[in-house]
Scaffold this motif. Structure first.
Motif, short mmCIF file in Angstrom:
data_model
loop_
_atom_site.label_atom_id
_atom_site.label_comp_id
_atom_site.label_asym_id
_atom_site.label_seq_id
_atom_site.Cartn_x
_atom_site.Cartn_y
_atom_site.Cartn_z
N ALA A 1 11.44 12.36 -5.33
CA ALA A 1 12.12 11.19 -4.78
C ALA A 1 13.62 11.36 -4.86
O ALA A 1 14.34 11.05 -3.90
CB ALA A 1 11.67 9.93 -5.53
N LEU A 2 14.10 11.88 -5.97
CA LEU A 2 15.54 12.09 -6.15
C LEU A 2 16.08 13.09 -5.14
O LEU A 2 17.15 12.88 -4.55
CB LEU A 2 15.79 12.57 -7.58
CG LEU A 2 17.20 12.48 -8.11
CD1 LEU A 2 17.77 11.09 -7.97
CD2 LEU A 2 17.21 12.90 -9.57
N GLY B 1 3.56 6.52 -7.29
CA GLY B 1 3.27 7.69 -8.11
C GLY B 1 2.67 8.81 -7.28
O GLY B 1 2.11 9.76 -7.83
N GLY B 2 2.79 8.72 -5.95
CA GLY B 2 2.25 9.74 -5.05
C GLY B 2 3.15 10.95 -4.92
O GLY B 2 3.09 11.67 -3.94
N LEU C 1 10.30 7.16 2.32
CA LEU C 1 9.35 8.04 1.62
C LEU C 1 9.62 8.02 0.12
O LEU C 1 8.68 7.92 -0.68
CB LEU C 1 9.43 9.47 2.18
CG LEU C 1 8.58 10.52 1.45
CD1 LEU C 1 7.11 10.12 1.38
CD2 LEU C 1 8.74 11.88 2.14
N ALA C 2 10.87 8.09 -0.26
CA ALA C 2 11.21 8.05 -1.70
C ALA C 2 10.72 6.74 -2.32
O ALA C 2 10.18 6.74 -3.44
CB ALA C 2 12.71 8.21 -1.90
N ASN D 1 0.84 -1.20 0.00
CA ASN D 1 0.00 0.00 0.00
C ASN D 1 0.87 1.25 0.00
O ASN D 1 0.75 2.11 0.87
CB ASN D 1 -0.93 0.00 1.21
CG ASN D 1 -1.92 -1.14 1.18
OD1 ASN D 1 -2.45 -1.46 0.12
ND2 ASN D 1 -2.15 -1.75 2.32
N ALA D 2 1.72 1.37 -1.00
CA ALA D 2 2.67 2.48 -1.06
C ALA D 2 1.96 3.82 -1.10
O ALA D 2 2.39 4.78 -0.44
CB ALA D 2 3.59 2.31 -2.26
N ARG D 3 0.87 3.92 -1.85
CA ARG D 3 0.17 5.20 -1.96
C ARG D 3 -0.34 5.65 -0.59
O ARG D 3 -0.25 6.82 -0.24
CB ARG D 3 -0.98 5.11 -2.96
CG ARG D 3 -1.66 6.48 -3.16
CD ARG D 3 -2.65 6.48 -4.28
NE ARG D 3 -2.08 6.42 -5.61
CZ ARG D 3 -1.53 7.43 -6.26
NH1 ARG D 3 -1.44 8.60 -5.69
NH2 ARG D 3 -1.07 7.28 -7.48
#
Length: 128
Positions: free
Chosen positions: A43-44, A36-37, A28-29, A3-5
């Motif tokens: 992220a970088l 895609g949140g 978080l990254a 459940n990354a989102r």
């Protein structure tokens, strides 16, 4: 748990509470890249800051490689993948990826020098 989102919001809160935690920034990254949140650029940015403290985190470098790949910055993606392999102990794969990265990076830049360092790395034998 897949459940990354749903994890992005709580992880953003955690990073705001513990802003110097490289580990939290990496988490978080990862959630951003998997869900895609957020954007690969975000992220970088998180990973660059995290890897200042967690400079031997193969996961951080692997995720950095993914972010660069999503941005179509392939030489940087190869270098990050090389660093991930190196920190996992897979020197042979690290050297192959570093060679590829070095060919796409401008000579003398910090990234090119890192790739060159990996290519010139030699294991020392321990004498008993």
């Amino acid at each position: 748990s897949g459940n990354a989102r749903e994890a992005v919001g709580p992880l953003r809160k955690a990073v705001s509470l513990v802003p110097k935690s490289g580990f939290m920034r990496i988490e978080l990254a990862q959630a951003i890249l998997e869900s895609g949140g957020g954007t690969p650029d975000e992220a970088l940015q998180l990973l660059r800051a995290a890897l200042l403290d967690e400079d031997q985190s193969y996961l951080g470098y692997r995720l950095q490689s993914q972010a660069y790949g999503k941005l179509k910055r392939y030489p940087e993606a190869d270098l990050s993948a090389a660093l991930a392999s190196f920190h996992q102990g897979d020197v042979k794969n690290a050297k192959m990826l570093a060679e590829r990265a070095k060919n796409g990076l401008q000579q003398g830049t910090p990234g090119w020098v890192k790739a060159d360092d990996i290519l010139n790395f030699k294991m020392e034998k321990v004498r008993g």
